[in-house]
Design an enzyme around this catalytic site. Sequence first.
Site, PDB file in Angstrom:
ATOM      1  N   ILE A  66       0.896  -1.155   0.000  1.00 53.93           N
ATOM      2  CA  ILE A  66       0.000   0.000   0.000  1.00 53.93           C
ATOM      3  C   ILE A  66       0.937   1.209   0.000  1.00 53.93           C
ATOM      4  O   ILE A  66       1.531   1.543   1.010  1.00 53.93           O
ATOM      5  CB  ILE A  66      -0.927   0.014   1.223  1.00 53.93           C
ATOM      6  CG1 ILE A  66      -1.830  -1.213   1.219  1.00 53.93           C
ATOM      7  CG2 ILE A  66      -1.781   1.291   1.230  1.00 53.93           C
ATOM      8  CD1 ILE A  66      -2.737  -1.322   2.423  1.00 53.93           C
ATOM      9  N   PRO A  67       1.106   1.857  -1.160  1.00 55.60           N
ATOM     10  CA  PRO A  67       2.269   2.741  -1.365  1.00 55.60           C
ATOM     11  C   PRO A  67       2.132   4.131  -0.751  1.00 55.60           C
ATOM     12  O   PRO A  67       2.037   5.142  -1.445  1.00 55.60           O
ATOM     13  CB  PRO A  67       2.359   2.810  -2.893  1.00 55.60           C
ATOM     14  CG  PRO A  67       0.948   2.673  -3.356  1.00 55.60           C
ATOM     15  CD  PRO A  67       0.301   1.708  -2.398  1.00 55.60           C
ATOM     16  N   CYS A  68       2.191   4.189   0.577  1.00 55.87           N
ATOM     17  CA  CYS A  68       2.131   5.487   1.252  1.00 55.87           C
ATOM     18  C   CYS A  68       3.349   6.342   0.925  1.00 55.87           C
ATOM     19  O   CYS A  68       3.313   7.569   1.096  1.00 55.87           O
ATOM     20  CB  CYS A  68       1.974   5.305   2.752  1.00 55.87           C
ATOM     21  SG  CYS A  68       3.182   4.209   3.515  1.00 55.87           S
ATOM     22  N   HIS A  69       4.429   5.724   0.431  1.00 55.57           N
ATOM     23  CA  HIS A  69       5.614   6.505   0.064  1.00 55.57           C
ATOM     24  C   HIS A  69       5.341   7.400  -1.149  1.00 55.57           C
ATOM     25  O   HIS A  69       6.119   8.312  -1.420  1.00 55.57           O
ATOM     26  CB  HIS A  69       6.800   5.579  -0.219  1.00 55.57           C
ATOM     27  CG  HIS A  69       6.568   4.587  -1.314  1.00 55.57           C
ATOM     28  ND1 HIS A  69       5.849   3.423  -1.127  1.00 55.57           N
ATOM     29  CD2 HIS A  69       6.945   4.578  -2.623  1.00 55.57           C
ATOM     30  CE1 HIS A  69       5.801   2.739  -2.261  1.00 55.57           C
ATOM     31  NE2 HIS A  69       6.461   3.420  -3.186  1.00 55.57           N
TER      32      HIS A  69
END
Length: 276
Positions: A240-243
């Site tokens: 889950i690409p919070c970056h």
Amino acid sequence: MDDQSYHYHVMRRALDLIDAADGPLSLDDLAAQMQMSPAHFQRLFSAWVGVSPKRYQQYLTLGHAKTLLHDRFTTLETAQNVGLSGTGRLHDLFLRWEAMSPGEFARKGDGLTIRYAFTDSPFGEALTMATERGICGMAFTQETGRDAALDDMTARWPNADFIEDPGVIAPLAQASFTQKGEAALHLLGTPLQIKVWEALLQIPSGHVTTYSEIAQSIGNPLAVRAVGTAVGRNPISYLIPCHRALRKSGALGGYHWGLPVKRTMLAWESARADAG
């Protein structure tokens, strides 16, 4: 340590050198400071990201986030149907996900068995956790250390039973980082958090969006602060690409597992997008 993790450590050392330098470092300088021949150093970087060390330095600079916002900003449709289940694609890895029920969330993991293991990844050592329904946690220990990462993740589900089980978890982690096969995610969060995490899953690799854009996409444009908190509480980092969430100014914002890890993830994805 496998090749991917070794390459990450080379990149991390290079990042530290670049940050400390007054200007760009030549290939010879970087190689010498890491006690490698220029040819070997060049091969490692090129094999990992498909571009030269000189080009890769540009991705690791603080200004890269602003470039991403200008060139690869993803507009999340406000009218998108953000439900509690769906399908998405991350790189070549197909993800399917399922959210827990409100009752499950209220029980704080009671009745859940969560298996975990520490494995190598392109971004240093990773802690991966999974229920029988899918991966529920992913953390990185490079900045925090093993104990802090494990304490952080287990505290999110205080009533769950935790079992260290590399035999089960290592193949799941490997599939996640090699982007092969299908990964199931089990989202353990509040309804608002799950909406935010599902919005993050719409951001393509090599692209970014902003916290305010995410707030707009979930139908609550004034909830930027709450969105930022939900992004920070994402339990399944990278997948889950919070970056990929930045501030409007182009600043990186925070990252739960350390800004150097976030910067390396963005650089890694951007270089691959350009090389492709």
